[in-house]
Design a protein around this motif. Structure first.
Motif, PDB file in Angstrom:
ATOM      1  N   LEU A  59     -72.081  29.295 -45.700  1.00  0.00           N
ATOM      2  CA  LEU A  59     -71.662  29.706 -44.388  1.00  0.00           C
ATOM      3  C   LEU A  59     -71.741  28.552 -43.360  1.00  0.00           C
ATOM      4  O   LEU A  59     -72.585  27.761 -43.375  1.00  0.00           O
ATOM      5  CB  LEU A  59     -72.710  31.004 -44.181  1.00  0.00           C
ATOM      6  N   ASP A  60     -71.033  28.939 -42.288  1.00  0.00           N
ATOM      7  CA  ASP A  60     -70.663  28.003 -41.153  1.00  0.00           C
ATOM      8  C   ASP A  60     -71.917  28.510 -40.028  1.00  0.00           C
ATOM      9  O   ASP A  60     -72.668  29.576 -40.457  1.00  0.00           O
ATOM     10  CB  ASP A  60     -69.717  27.893 -40.429  1.00  0.00           C
ATOM     11  N   HIS A  61     -72.122  27.832 -38.887  1.00  0.00           N
ATOM     12  CA  HIS A  61     -73.300  28.272 -38.097  1.00  0.00           C
ATOM     13  C   HIS A  61     -73.016  29.606 -37.574  1.00  0.00           C
ATOM     14  O   HIS A  61     -74.057  30.037 -37.300  1.00  0.00           O
ATOM     15  CB  HIS A  61     -73.538  27.322 -37.040  1.00  0.00           C
ATOM     16  N   ASP A  62     -71.722  30.212 -37.659  1.00  0.00           N
ATOM     17  CA  ASP A  62     -71.626  31.575 -37.216  1.00  0.00           C
ATOM     18  C   ASP A  62     -71.500  32.591 -38.247  1.00  0.00           C
ATOM     19  O   ASP A  62     -71.206  33.601 -38.052  1.00  0.00           O
ATOM     20  CB  ASP A  62     -70.331  31.474 -36.278  1.00  0.00           C
ATOM     21  N   GLY A  63     -71.801  31.972 -39.398  1.00  0.00           N
ATOM     22  CA  GLY A  63     -71.652  33.124 -40.689  1.00  0.00           C
ATOM     23  C   GLY A  63     -70.457  33.145 -41.256  1.00  0.00           C
ATOM     24  O   GLY A  63     -70.234  34.088 -42.293  1.00  0.00           O
ATOM     25  N   LYS A  64     -69.516  32.534 -41.033  1.00  0.00           N
ATOM     26  CA  LYS A  64     -68.121  32.403 -41.576  1.00  0.00           C
ATOM     27  C   LYS A  64     -68.208  31.670 -42.881  1.00  0.00           C
ATOM     28  O   LYS A  64     -68.897  30.801 -42.840  1.00  0.00           O
ATOM     29  CB  LYS A  64     -67.110  31.557 -40.878  1.00  0.00           C
ATOM     30  N   VAL A  65     -67.630  32.049 -44.114  1.00  0.00           N
ATOM     31  CA  VAL A  65     -67.773  31.620 -45.366  1.00  0.00           C
ATOM     32  C   VAL A  65     -66.886  30.302 -45.396  1.00  0.00           C
ATOM     33  O   VAL A  65     -65.706  29.998 -44.915  1.00  0.00           O
ATOM     34  CB  VAL A  65     -67.229  32.595 -46.493  1.00  0.00           C
ATOM     35  N   LEU A  66     -67.491  29.212 -46.027  1.00  0.00           N
ATOM     36  CA  LEU A  66     -66.716  27.906 -46.345  1.00  0.00           C
ATOM     37  C   LEU A  66     -66.753  27.813 -47.862  1.00  0.00           C
ATOM     38  O   LEU A  66     -67.655  27.914 -48.581  1.00  0.00           O
ATOM     39  CB  LEU A  66     -67.698  26.856 -45.812  1.00  0.00           C
ATOM     40  N   ASP A  67     -65.621  27.691 -48.271  1.00  0.00           N
ATOM     41  CA  ASP A  67     -65.177  27.446 -49.678  1.00  0.00           C
ATOM     42  C   ASP A  67     -64.469  26.254 -49.934  1.00  0.00           C
ATOM     43  O   ASP A  67     -63.653  25.651 -49.303  1.00  0.00           O
ATOM     44  CB  ASP A  67     -64.643  28.800 -50.201  1.00  0.00           C
ATOM     45  N   LYS A  68     -64.445  25.846 -51.325  1.00  0.00           N
ATOM     46  CA  LYS A  68     -63.704  24.682 -51.692  1.00  0.00           C
ATOM     47  C   LYS A  68     -62.120  24.863 -51.536  1.00  0.00           C
ATOM     48  O   LYS A  68     -61.302  23.681 -50.965  1.00  0.00           O
ATOM     49  CB  LYS A  68     -63.892  24.308 -53.023  1.00  0.00           C
ATOM     50  N   GLU A  69     -61.509  26.142 -51.618  1.00  0.00           N
ATOM     51  CA  GLU A  69     -60.194  26.175 -51.677  1.00  0.00           C
ATOM     52  C   GLU A  69     -59.798  26.087 -50.489  1.00  0.00           C
ATOM     53  O   GLU A  69     -58.470  25.615 -50.062  1.00  0.00           O
ATOM     54  CB  GLU A  69     -59.903  27.768 -52.212  1.00  0.00           C
TER      55      GLU A  69
END
Length: 544
Positions: free
Chosen positions: A180-190
């Motif tokens: 997750l980023d610092h605001d809770g957004k998902v970070l994925d490889k795609e």
């Protein structure tokens, strides 16, 4: 490293499809001198020389792929020029990677290189999943037999396989993570391909502590136990554990888009007030994280450190007059400015900085009276080389002690200075606040690791002058065009670095906007503001 015991070869049917090569299926030749690279040529046979022809290339590739696809690792290995190394990997394709069948389709040969696609099925403990990828092989002439043989490289098995690495399928030893980023957004490889190796590293290090459960996967296990596994296929998802990072999804998206404009580009963004890494992107987005692990001369972006040292020693002031001749010699080595420009003798040090005058910096080296002054400034103020613990592997910069002309070259970021986008972004972040905050990609409180700390900060007066000089560079100096679309309180420094006699220099650029600093490098990109500048500007606009 992950688990998964070896098993006997699964008796699935392997198939070879001739595809676009336009010739028939050949029998795999076993035994005698016809089969492989380790057999010596018959005394009565003529040993052929020169590159393999089209027919030899196509037949050798066909025979090799036929043997591999049929599951006959021994026969396939004998058709290579390194049988002893090839056979274990070819055997492991079924026994360790659990590939139960594969359709291998060669394409037309290009010279002595044959591309091919693999459509395989991976099966493990009742779970089955298709797996597709492409690779290529090259056919060469055997040194002793003169026969056409496959030039063995691990990439023949899979394009991401490296020397000493192995291909495996089984239950992962660490749970998958949902970063997750610092605001809770998902970070994925795609969505963010540059984060692929970073997420693999974070999983390897923190997967066991995030509360997730392992799944069933196919992965590349590197020879280096400290390196992260590379997941290639997921047969059964485990329960991912959530891992919060310091990254910013919007800045990361902008960084991904920006580096795609140039081949060989890297960028990093750091928050000066905290050291939090907001974005990391590379093109190509391969397994090597050049933005944080690269090592190369940063050119004139290092003048931020040199200027800080000269200001601290009282040898210059931002508004004081400084000489900037066309060229200058120091201990037998000549240095000149870009296109041999010069500035009037009444020009300020800020002008020399903003116009990136090399000679103004070189002329002051004798006044420091100490060749170790710049390395000490880099270490004691900017934290360079202090064994940073960002949360993943990184190279933290190097300004080694030198003498004579080599020490002078360091003043303008050439010679033996080694940096990457991360370290240059951190240098700008330190200049912005006057205090080094070690860059981190996961919060320190996640594992309580000890962060690097510099021994001292810059004085408020020196910090102000550095910021003013960088503001000048962004508003009317060499960074003006690139920084024009950036808002807020902004500053910059350009750089160009010639490495190993390359025809076009590497493009470097670093800048800040309010509480965000970023740096980028574009290989053979030319002037700093031309290629790297727009990359930095795009990230600053998104993250500021």
């Amino acid at each position: 490293m992950r688990g998964g015991a070896k098993v006997a070869m699964v008796g699935g049917a392997f198939v070879l499809v001739a595809g676009g090569l336009g010739y028939g299926v050949y029998d795999v030749v076993l035994g005698g001198g016809d089969a492989g690279g380790t057999e010596s040529a018959s005394a009565s046979s003529e040993v052929r020389t020169g590159p393999p022809g089209k027919d030899e290339t196509e037949k050798t590739a066909k025979d090799f792929l036929d043997a591999w696809a049929s599951g006959d690792a021994t026969a396939a290995a004998q058709l290579t020029n390194n049988e002893s190394v090839a056979e274990p990997l070819l055997t492991g394709y079924a026994e360790e990677a659990h590939v139960t069948k594969a359709v291998i389709t060669p394409g037309p040969a290009v010279g002595t290189t044959v591309p091919y696609t693999v459509k395989a099925t991976v099966s493990y403990e009742g779970r089955t999943k298709p797996w597709s990828y492409s690779s290529e092989l090259t056919v060469v002439r055997g040194l002793t037999t003169g026969k056409a043989l496959v030039d063995w490289e691990p990439t023949v098995i899979h394009p991401q396989l490296t020397d000493g690495a192995s291909l495996r399928t089984g239950e992962s030893s660490t749970a998958a993570i949902e970063a997750l980023d610092h605001d809770g957004k998902v970070l994925d490889k795609e969505t963010y391909p540059s984060l692929g190796p970073i997420l693999d590293s974070l999983r390897e290090k923190y997967g066991d502590t995030t509360g997730g459960a392992p799944g069933i996967e196919t992965w590349i296990e590197p020879e280096d136990e400290a390196a992260a596994d590379i997941t290639l296929l997921t047969l059964a998802k485990g329960k991912p554990g959530q891992l919060r990072t310091t990254l910013d999804a919007e800045a990361q998206a902008a960084a991904e888009k920006a580096v795609k404009q140039y081949s060989g580009a890297s960028v990093v963004a750091v928050r000066p007030s905290t050291g939090s890494i907001r974005a990391v992107a590379n093109n190509p987005a391969t397994g090597f994280n050049a933005a944080m692990q690269g090592k190369q001369a940063p050119g004139s972006t290092l003048k931020i450190v040199t200027a800080a040292m000269l200001l601290e020693k009282g040898l210059v002031t931002a508004d004081g007059a400084t000489e900037c001749p066309r060229e200058v010699m120091y201990q037998g080595r000549t240095f000149h400015n870009l296109d041999h420009f010069e500035l009037p003798g009444s020009s300020s040090f800020t002008t020399s900085f903003a116009r990136s005058c090399n000679t103004a910096f070189i002329k002051l080296i004798d006044d420091t009276e100490d060749d170790s002054a710049l390395p000490e400034e880099a270490r004691d103020v900017f934290g360079i080389g202090l064994d940073w613990k960002s949360g993943i592997t990184s190279f933290d910069g190097s300004v080694p002690e030198e003498t004579g002309g080599e020490a002078a070259a360091q003043y303008i970021g050439q010679g033996t200075v080694q940096m990457n986008a991360l370290t240059v972004a951190s240098i700008t972040a330190t200049a912005r606040t006057g205090t080094f905050h070690q860059p981190v990609i996961v919060p320190q409180d996640l594992d309580g690791r000890q962060l690097a700390t510099a021994s001292r900060s810059l004085s408020p007066n020196v910090t102000r002058q550095l910021n003013d000089m960088m503001r000048a560079t962004a508003s009317w100096g060499t960074g003006k065009t690139a920084m024009a679309p950036v808002g807020g309180d902004k500053g910059a420094k350009t750089g160009s670095a010639e490495v190993d006699g390359q025809g076009t220099s590497n493009s470097w650029f670093t800048g800040f906007s309010d509480d965000l600093a970023a740096a980028a490098v574009v290989q053979s990109g030319g002037h700093g503001g031309d290629a790297a500048g727009p990359v930095v500007a795009a990230v600053l606009r998104a993250g500021s």
